[in-house]
Design a protein around this motif. Sequence first.
Motif, PDB file in Angstrom:
ATOM      1  N   ALA A 113      89.788   5.924  -5.883  1.00 37.08           N
ATOM      2  CA  ALA A 113      89.682   6.070  -4.509  1.00 37.08           C
ATOM      3  C   ALA A 113      89.587   7.492  -3.969  1.00 37.08           C
ATOM      4  O   ALA A 113      88.944   7.697  -3.063  1.00 37.08           O
ATOM      5  CB  ALA A 113      90.832   5.058  -3.616  1.00 37.08           C
ATOM      6  N   ALA A 114      90.634   8.157  -4.584  1.00 29.22           N
ATOM      7  CA  ALA A 114      90.684   9.700  -4.307  1.00 29.22           C
ATOM      8  C   ALA A 114      89.351  10.449  -4.617  1.00 29.22           C
ATOM      9  O   ALA A 114      89.027  11.168  -3.802  1.00 29.22           O
ATOM     10  CB  ALA A 114      91.856  10.212  -4.884  1.00 29.22           C
ATOM     11  N   LYS A 115      88.917  10.177  -5.721  1.00 29.22           N
ATOM     12  CA  LYS A 115      87.551  10.765  -5.908  1.00 29.22           C
ATOM     13  C   LYS A 115      86.536  10.440  -5.157  1.00 29.22           C
ATOM     14  O   LYS A 115      85.693  11.208  -4.945  1.00 29.22           O
ATOM     15  CB  LYS A 115      87.581  10.377  -7.415  1.00 29.22           C
ATOM     16  N   THR A 116      86.463   9.275  -4.714  1.00 30.91           N
ATOM     17  CA  THR A 116      85.256   8.590  -3.936  1.00 30.91           C
ATOM     18  C   THR A 116      85.531   9.328  -2.361  1.00 30.91           C
ATOM     19  O   THR A 116      84.385   9.800  -1.884  1.00 30.91           O
ATOM     20  CB  THR A 116      85.239   7.244  -3.615  1.00 30.91           C
ATOM     21  N   LEU A 117      86.712   9.476  -1.981  1.00 25.71           N
ATOM     22  CA  LEU A 117      86.860   9.931  -0.633  1.00 25.71           C
ATOM     23  C   LEU A 117      86.551  11.360  -0.642  1.00 25.71           C
ATOM     24  O   LEU A 117      86.103  11.765   0.165  1.00 25.71           O
ATOM     25  CB  LEU A 117      88.202   9.672  -0.286  1.00 25.71           C
ATOM     26  N   PHE A 118      86.988  12.277  -1.722  1.00 30.02           N
ATOM     27  CA  PHE A 118      87.223  13.787  -1.582  1.00 30.02           C
ATOM     28  C   PHE A 118      85.771  14.117  -2.189  1.00 30.02           C
ATOM     29  O   PHE A 118      85.562  15.623  -2.247  1.00 30.02           O
ATOM     30  CB  PHE A 118      88.272  14.160  -2.297  1.00 30.02           C
ATOM     31  N   VAL A 159      82.196  15.447  -2.000  1.00 29.28           N
ATOM     32  CA  VAL A 159      81.259  15.599  -0.735  1.00 29.28           C
ATOM     33  C   VAL A 159      79.860  15.310  -1.251  1.00 29.28           C
ATOM     34  O   VAL A 159      79.286  15.969  -2.163  1.00 29.28           O
ATOM     35  CB  VAL A 159      81.703  17.023  -0.243  1.00 29.28           C
ATOM     36  N   ASP A 160      79.197  14.397  -0.692  1.00 27.53           N
ATOM     37  CA  ASP A 160      77.872  14.051  -0.956  1.00 27.53           C
ATOM     38  C   ASP A 160      76.965  13.539   0.089  1.00 27.53           C
ATOM     39  O   ASP A 160      77.480  13.731   1.334  1.00 27.53           O
ATOM     40  CB  ASP A 160      77.738  13.014  -2.362  1.00 27.53           C
ATOM     41  N   ASN A 161      75.995  12.943  -0.149  1.00 25.14           N
ATOM     42  CA  ASN A 161      75.051  12.685   0.877  1.00 25.14           C
ATOM     43  C   ASN A 161      75.462  10.793   1.582  1.00 25.14           C
ATOM     44  O   ASN A 161      74.654  10.450   2.169  1.00 25.14           O
ATOM     45  CB  ASN A 161      73.558  12.284   0.576  1.00 25.14           C
ATOM     46  N   VAL A 162      76.898  10.462   1.266  1.00 27.30           N
ATOM     47  CA  VAL A 162      77.287   9.317   1.654  1.00 27.30           C
ATOM     48  C   VAL A 162      78.173   9.442   2.745  1.00 27.30           C
ATOM     49  O   VAL A 162      79.133  10.361   2.725  1.00 27.30           O
ATOM     50  CB  VAL A 162      77.876   8.525   0.398  1.00 27.30           C
ATOM     51  N   ASP A 163      78.100   8.629   3.813  1.00 25.80           N
ATOM     52  CA  ASP A 163      78.946   8.680   4.925  1.00 25.80           C
ATOM     53  C   ASP A 163      80.500   8.182   4.631  1.00 25.80           C
ATOM     54  O   ASP A 163      80.448   7.137   3.559  1.00 25.80           O
ATOM     55  CB  ASP A 163      78.511   8.083   6.352  1.00 25.80           C
ATOM     56  N   LYS A 164      81.323   8.573   5.479  1.00 29.28           N
ATOM     57  CA  LYS A 164      82.616   8.185   5.126  1.00 29.28           C
ATOM     58  C   LYS A 164      82.888   6.695   5.363  1.00 29.28           C
ATOM     59  O   LYS A 164      83.834   6.264   4.765  1.00 29.28           O
ATOM     60  CB  LYS A 164      83.634   9.094   5.945  1.00 29.28           C
ATOM     61  N   LEU A 165      82.375   6.178   6.291  1.00 31.57           N
ATOM     62  CA  LEU A 165      82.619   4.717   6.429  1.00 31.57           C
ATOM     63  C   LEU A 165      82.118   3.890   5.460  1.00 31.57           C
ATOM     64  O   LEU A 165      82.759   2.977   4.748  1.00 31.57           O
ATOM     65  CB  LEU A 165      81.689   4.252   7.580  1.00 31.57           C
ATOM     66  N   LYS A 172      82.224   5.113   2.219  1.00 34.94           N
ATOM     67  CA  LYS A 172      83.052   5.511   1.164  1.00 34.94           C
ATOM     68  C   LYS A 172      84.254   4.599   1.276  1.00 34.94           C
ATOM     69  O   LYS A 172      84.784   3.786   0.267  1.00 34.94           O
ATOM     70  CB  LYS A 172      83.497   6.869   1.117  1.00 34.94           C
ATOM     71  N   GLU A 173      84.621   4.556   2.575  1.00 30.89           N
ATOM     72  CA  GLU A 173      85.859   3.354   2.921  1.00 30.89           C
ATOM     73  C   GLU A 173      85.670   2.068   2.287  1.00 30.89           C
ATOM     74  O   GLU A 173      86.599   1.431   1.979  1.00 30.89           O
ATOM     75  CB  GLU A 173      86.387   3.863   4.080  1.00 30.89           C
ATOM     76  N   LYS A 174      84.522   1.530   2.694  1.00 28.95           N
ATOM     77  CA  LYS A 174      84.183   0.238   2.358  1.00 28.95           C
ATOM     78  C   LYS A 174      84.066   0.077   0.737  1.00 28.95           C
ATOM     79  O   LYS A 174      84.563  -0.850   0.252  1.00 28.95           O
ATOM     80  CB  LYS A 174      82.944  -0.313   2.994  1.00 28.95           C
ATOM     81  N   GLU A 175      83.581   1.205   0.202  1.00 31.25           N
ATOM     82  CA  GLU A 175      83.525   1.056  -1.127  1.00 31.25           C
ATOM     83  C   GLU A 175      84.783   0.935  -1.809  1.00 31.25           C
ATOM     84  O   GLU A 175      85.142   0.305  -2.745  1.00 31.25           O
ATOM     85  CB  GLU A 175      82.983   2.126  -1.940  1.00 31.25           C
ATOM     86  N   ILE A 176      85.871   1.826  -1.214  1.00 30.22           N
ATOM     87  CA  ILE A 176      87.338   1.691  -1.888  1.00 30.22           C
ATOM     88  C   ILE A 176      87.954   0.534  -1.870  1.00 30.22           C
ATOM     89  O   ILE A 176      88.348  -0.131  -2.448  1.00 30.22           O
ATOM     90  CB  ILE A 176      88.082   2.871  -1.157  1.00 30.22           C
TER      91      ILE A 176
END
Length: 434
Positions: A390-395, A397-403, A405-409
């Motif tokens: 989860a930390a790696k996904t959140l931090f 920085v790529d072409n994916v929006d944060k919302l 990423k949160e859903k992915e987590i």
Amino acid sequence: MNERFDAIVVGAGPSGNAAAYTLAKQGLKVLQIERGETPGSKNVQGAILYSDALERIIPDFRDDAPLERHIIEQRMWVLDDNSFVGSHFRSEDYNKPPYNRYTIIRAQFDKWFSSKVRETGALVICETTVEQLLMDGDRVVGVRCDREGGDVFADVVVLADGVNSTLARKAGFHPDIKAKNVALAVKEILFMPEEKIQERFNIKEEEGVVIELVGTVTEGMVGTGFIYTNKESVTIGIGCILDDFKKNPKRTSPYTLLENLKKHPSVAPLIEGGEMKEYTAHLIPEGGFFALPQLYGNGWLIVGDSAGFVNAAHREGSNLAMTSGRLAGEAIGELKKAGKDTSAANLKLYKDKLDASFVMKDLHKYRHMPEVLHNNNQFFTAYPELVAKAAKTLFTVDNVDKLTKEKEIRTSFRSSRSLVGLMKDAYKLWRATR
């Protein structure tokens, strides 16, 4: 050895020294027996000293006790195989005397503590093994040592002879400690220049850091790792429940776990170049409140590790050991002063003092923790990996929006544990800390 003592203390670790010192300080005739060549000679490892517990016994201990560094920072790391997610607590308040915690080297500290016991007038005998307790019916009246004329008598015997007390088991006061209630820990002391330690841990002279680690480094077994700084060395170790070592399908040895911990990418830079000088393995009683044995009886008391006084949830042991030793000494002294004998009915005073102290209150608070951890290894496997992912996904920085990423987590947590499973796990942890 033909004379009679008010009290005999078996063992010269923190609890035994605390008991012997407290007893002798009250003017009682005390004999302390230690099987090692000197007190602490069998304890080469580093450890954490909790100031308050010792200050209540020896208020001016800081004047000459062999202390390494005072702790100003506590780190908690959750590790997967390649990373960690952690929290730090660092306070300048901990950098002001009187300091709250210190790192120590047990061989030096135990020897110093024993010298204080001698100064109070207690008789301390080393290189002597107590083979059994002497009984008169159901009452302990002394001990039998492995030397000629080795029967020694006393009004009360304080058992501080270590984990799974041999004497208590021989006398039938409690059964063998169960493998699920004891951890096997291994430690190394790695020597390195003082300046290097301060640079790597971001500390100044005499300041110290403690790091506690949990996660995949224990291979699904219930356990933790730890790192802390001494003056010119770093102590690193890891421990797991003995029953888990037996059941582990990989049959991983404690030493292998330690070597793997040292190679972890987040740990290796901290200890690089350290020269291993000491290695030790020892047992730690971690069964908690429900695993405590009978604590007193006719003519005897049990203290410290022998009694299972370790708060595994907070990794505390020496403070419980010294406090239980002090309370045992105070209870015996009060009975002597009142002219009462050391029957079980009167020695209940020791248990009453324990119940009123943080020792039993904390053990009772976390009474369900061992059971919860033993039966739910996901806390040492799935969750560390999920948190790190989860930390790696959140931090990242790529072409994916944060919302997204949160859903992915959220999806990763639910697919691993399910919503019901997550709720149950949360409840289990809540219940274990009530």
